[in-house]
Design an enzyme around this catalytic site. Sequence first.
Site, mmCIF file in Angstrom:
data_model
loop_
_atom_site.group_PDB
_atom_site.id
_atom_site.type_symbol
_atom_site.label_atom_id
_atom_site.label_comp_id
_atom_site.label_asym_id
_atom_site.label_seq_id
_atom_site.Cartn_x
_atom_site.Cartn_y
_atom_site.Cartn_z
ATOM 1 N N ASP A 312 0.849 -1.196 0.000
ATOM 2 C CA ASP A 312 0.000 0.000 0.000
ATOM 3 C C ASP A 312 0.882 1.242 0.000
ATOM 4 O OD1 ASP A 312 -2.098 1.772 0.247
ATOM 5 O OD2 ASP A 312 -2.357 1.445 2.402
ATOM 6 N N GLU A 346 -1.861 10.531 -0.274
ATOM 7 C CA GLU A 346 -3.155 9.850 -0.406
ATOM 8 C C GLU A 346 -3.688 9.429 0.954
ATOM 9 O OE1 GLU A 346 -5.891 6.431 -0.526
ATOM 10 O OE2 GLU A 346 -3.860 6.502 0.303
ATOM 11 N N HIS A 444 -1.438 -0.954 6.573
ATOM 12 C CA HIS A 444 -1.043 0.065 7.547
ATOM 13 C C HIS A 444 -0.349 -0.534 8.766
ATOM 14 C CE1 HIS A 444 -4.377 3.027 5.946
ATOM 15 N NE2 HIS A 444 -3.532 2.630 5.003
#
Length: 607
Positions: A312, A346, A444
């Site tokens: 990510d 983002e 995350h």
Amino acid sequence: MFRRAVLHILLSSFLFLSLLSLSDCHVPPARTMSHGARPMPNKVSNIAAEVAGYTGVAKQIIDLAVFGVAQNRSYRRLADFTDTVGNRVSGSHNLDRAIKYMYSAMTKDGLDVHLEPVKIPHWVRGKESAEMIVPRAKNLAILGLGSSVGTPPDGIQAEVLVVKSFEELKQRASDAEGKIVVFNQPFVSYGETVAYREYGASEAAKVGAVATLIRSITPLSINSPHTGWQDYQEGVKQIPTACITIEDAELMWRIAQRGQKIVVKLTMGARTLPDVDSFNTVAEIKGWQHPEQVVLLSGHLDSWDVGQGAMDDGGGAMISWEALSLIKDLGLRPRRTLRTVLWTAEEQGGIGAQQYYNFHKGNLSNFDLIMESDMGTFTPVALQFSGSDAAKKIMEEVVKLLAPINTTKLEGGAEGTDIALWMKAGVPGASLHVENSRYFWFHHTEGDTMTVQDPGDMNLCSALWAVVAYVVADLEDMLPRRLEYRTFIPGSLSLTIQACSRFCQGHNGPDSRSVLTNKFVLKSHLRTVDEDCGIHQFLLILDLFVGKNKSYEHSGVLLRTFQCRHVGMVGFSSLVQFNKIQYYNDNAVIFIYLFVYFLFLVIYGEF
């Protein structure tokens, strides 16, 4: 005066009926139009045949990515990038390094690269810790949430209230005063459960809590906390907030269910610094025929400050670069420009994409398709697409070209933080659907590293991304968009025609012919109007009826009464509310143009 009034009425009626015919959901087939228009193909078979003509090119791209010299290249690039730079949180030195790295690497790859400036948030985690003191001593693994405030230097020590939902928090509001609220909400889906991470602090603060600890938004944990952005509600006290592991959230829930007291000490050094300068990183292959028209591929370059940000969204960024590399290596150059944008910030809510949209939204009609990969680069399952029914039929043909990698499924509902504004404005959008059941295991966390990535999967994702982008960019016509008739206010059309004529006279003297018949002059004059008066809507109306090789898409654009000193127009009233413009018949527009032009001359004594 009587003649003018009659002509005004006739003209208003004519244009009203024209709008109704153009906005019909079942527009009759029109012949293939010039490059700037949005056509309705004569027959689906014509589109099918055109797309099928790219079978050989698609196979070349797939072979190069999956079996050829480019095999595993996107994986190697990602590994070198993440191993060299590391994680890349908004505002950090590492994000600056990442942007410089990618600018240099894509330039060396032979692409046309530039940077577009953005102001982004700068939040710093600082040192953080949490410890359960009562009923026994236990360290709690935590990750502070983005934008959280810190605790006092000595931390916060308080009794804990454990709840499973916002509703339970409301029911037990009297118990929350002065306590640390622990949310032990079950994971339903990311889209539903993430509300606790985003709004948990403010909801708890409303009932007097001093801090919140929130169960990580994941279906699986190996004592791994997950970070992410959270939003404070305006007017609500800001309290420290962090995520804890599933294991610790359930532990405190069980203890609380036994009626035992829980005390936790929380220390967080988090702080928010002033916004800093950053950049969206842009690389292009210019189109040979229509360089102003764009198919955009994207992923975001920033990450959180844990792990490597490989999944990510390092993978999405790399396949968006790799797609251009594959096309360049094969010596291909599409009609339209292929543009890869690596977004910044983002994770803080699509900040880079928002500012890019604000800068480029005046040119929406030239964005053919906007694509985003931000759900991992695991085995591809399908292409997700949002657009008109006519565009969907074209994309169904495009994905058939992916048969060699068994990814011929087209699904609805493209998604992505960075492309949402574009799709809302009517630009067709696409996203990559992968086998992502593992995605939220690592999302995350410190576990988002290269170990998650598979080179074979990245080859397939790169091939899909490149084939779709190239074919759409090289088709004769842009993807069609939808025209929706929303609102008609009687009596306003005559004022619109007066405004159009005055516009022509104000810019070009008494002779309106040169403006009406020269799309380039029209375009430049209207740009001036837009800058001076803020009335881009006027461009929409004129170009809809005059310029047959452009179309515009506006989300909820309502043309309102205004005064424009620059062109002397007063009382330009509401005409029609457009949501998305898909296409219009070439011959119909020419006929409308001639009819309107003739009435201009009659009404204003030039005929």
